[in-house]
Design a protein around this motif. Structure first.
Motif, short mmCIF file in Angstrom:
data_model
loop_
_atom_site.label_atom_id
_atom_site.label_comp_id
_atom_site.label_asym_id
_atom_site.label_seq_id
_atom_site.Cartn_x
_atom_site.Cartn_y
_atom_site.Cartn_z
N ARG A 131 0.85 -1.18 0.00
CA ARG A 131 0.00 0.00 0.00
C ARG A 131 0.89 1.23 0.00
O ARG A 131 1.96 1.24 0.63
CB ARG A 131 -0.96 0.02 1.19
N ASP A 132 0.47 2.25 -0.73
CA ASP A 132 1.20 3.53 -0.77
C ASP A 132 2.69 3.33 -1.05
O ASP A 132 3.54 3.93 -0.40
CB ASP A 132 1.02 4.30 0.55
N ASN A 133 3.02 2.48 -2.01
CA ASN A 133 4.40 2.19 -2.39
C ASN A 133 5.24 1.65 -1.25
O ASN A 133 6.45 1.88 -1.17
CB ASN A 133 5.07 3.43 -3.00
N LYS A 134 4.58 0.92 -0.34
CA LYS A 134 5.27 0.26 0.77
C LYS A 134 4.79 -1.17 0.86
O LYS A 134 3.72 -1.52 0.36
CB LYS A 134 4.98 0.98 2.09
N VAL A 135 5.59 -2.01 1.53
CA VAL A 135 5.26 -3.42 1.72
C VAL A 135 5.28 -3.72 3.22
O VAL A 135 6.06 -3.13 3.97
CB VAL A 135 6.23 -4.33 0.93
N THR A 185 9.37 1.15 2.68
CA THR A 185 9.63 1.48 1.28
C THR A 185 10.61 0.45 0.71
O THR A 185 11.18 -0.36 1.45
CB THR A 185 10.27 2.87 1.16
N ALA A 186 10.84 0.51 -0.59
CA ALA A 186 11.79 -0.40 -1.22
C ALA A 186 13.17 -0.26 -0.58
O ALA A 186 13.82 -1.26 -0.26
CB ALA A 186 11.86 -0.13 -2.72
N ASP A 187 13.63 0.97 -0.37
CA ASP A 187 14.96 1.18 0.23
C ASP A 187 15.01 0.64 1.66
O ASP A 187 15.98 0.01 2.06
CB ASP A 187 15.33 2.66 0.22
N GLN A 188 13.96 0.88 2.43
CA GLN A 188 13.92 0.36 3.80
C GLN A 188 13.89 -1.16 3.80
O GLN A 188 14.54 -1.80 4.63
CB GLN A 188 12.70 0.93 4.54
N ALA A 189 13.15 -1.75 2.88
CA ALA A 189 13.07 -3.21 2.80
C ALA A 189 14.44 -3.81 2.52
O ALA A 189 14.79 -4.86 3.09
CB ALA A 189 12.08 -3.63 1.72
N LEU A 246 11.92 -9.28 -5.90
CA LEU A 246 10.90 -9.06 -6.95
C LEU A 246 9.91 -7.96 -6.54
O LEU A 246 9.55 -7.12 -7.36
CB LEU A 246 10.14 -10.35 -7.22
N VAL A 247 9.49 -7.98 -5.29
CA VAL A 247 8.48 -7.03 -4.81
C VAL A 247 9.02 -5.60 -4.80
O VAL A 247 8.35 -4.68 -5.25
CB VAL A 247 7.95 -7.44 -3.43
N VAL A 248 10.24 -5.41 -4.29
CA VAL A 248 10.76 -4.03 -4.18
C VAL A 248 10.96 -3.41 -5.55
O VAL A 248 10.88 -2.17 -5.69
CB VAL A 248 12.02 -3.93 -3.31
N GLN A 249 11.19 -4.21 -6.57
CA GLN A 249 11.30 -3.67 -7.92
C GLN A 249 10.00 -3.08 -8.42
O GLN A 249 10.01 -2.21 -9.28
CB GLN A 249 11.77 -4.77 -8.90
N SER A 250 8.88 -3.57 -7.86
CA SER A 250 7.58 -3.10 -8.33
C SER A 250 6.99 -1.98 -7.47
O SER A 250 5.91 -1.47 -7.79
CB SER A 250 6.59 -4.28 -8.39
N LEU A 251 7.65 -1.64 -6.37
CA LEU A 251 7.12 -0.58 -5.50
C LEU A 251 7.33 0.79 -6.12
O LEU A 251 8.20 1.04 -6.88
CB LEU A 251 7.79 -0.63 -4.12
#
Length: 130
Positions: free
Chosen positions: A14-18, A106-110, A125-130
């Motif tokens: 949600r909101d470009n976060k996982v 966020t992708a960077d935090q992940a 795979l997921v962070v590439q799509s955020l």
């Protein structure tokens, strides 16, 4: 290779976060971050197992969506075959039972979190799509 344990995990975005969940002390892989989920029981489809596990682990209802990937990782205690799915929360807010912390990252935090090894391919795979 030890016996293979088939498990499923939910990826909530949600909101470009996982949503990342950290395993609680005293649990297997304590301190590692993971996507929530669990074992597929006899007679269950992966999707049924994931919906059940999410209700049990996070006290929410979720819709299981598109499959992301399946990976196999050999831990010292077992070989895990992990299948991840995108999911949507349909009812409730995550409550902790098997985890001691959850974060929307966020992708960077992940990328900075210490993920359970079996989850890493799905994380990438997921962070590439955020």
């Amino acid at each position: 290779m030890s016996n293979i344990i088939r498990v499923v995990a939910a990826v909530f975005c949600r909101d470009n976060k996982v949503l990342a969940c950290r395993k609680a002390p005293g649990t297997s892989l304590a301190g590692y971050w993971e996507f929530p989920g669990g074992k597929i029981e006899s007679g269950e489809t992966p999707e049924q197992a994931l919906a059940r596990e999410i209700t049990e682990e996070l006290s929410i209802t979720a819709h299981v969506g598109k499959k992301i990937t399946t990976t196999t990782y050999e831990y010292s205690f077992a070989t895990i075959e992990l299948t991840t799915y995108y999911c949507d929360i349909t009812q409730g807010s995550p409550q902790l039972s098997d985890h001691d912390e959850t974060r929307w990252v966020t992708a960077d935090q992940a990328r900075e979190l210490m993920w359970a090894p079996a989850d890493i391919p799905a994380v990438e795979l997921v962070v590439q799509s955020l």
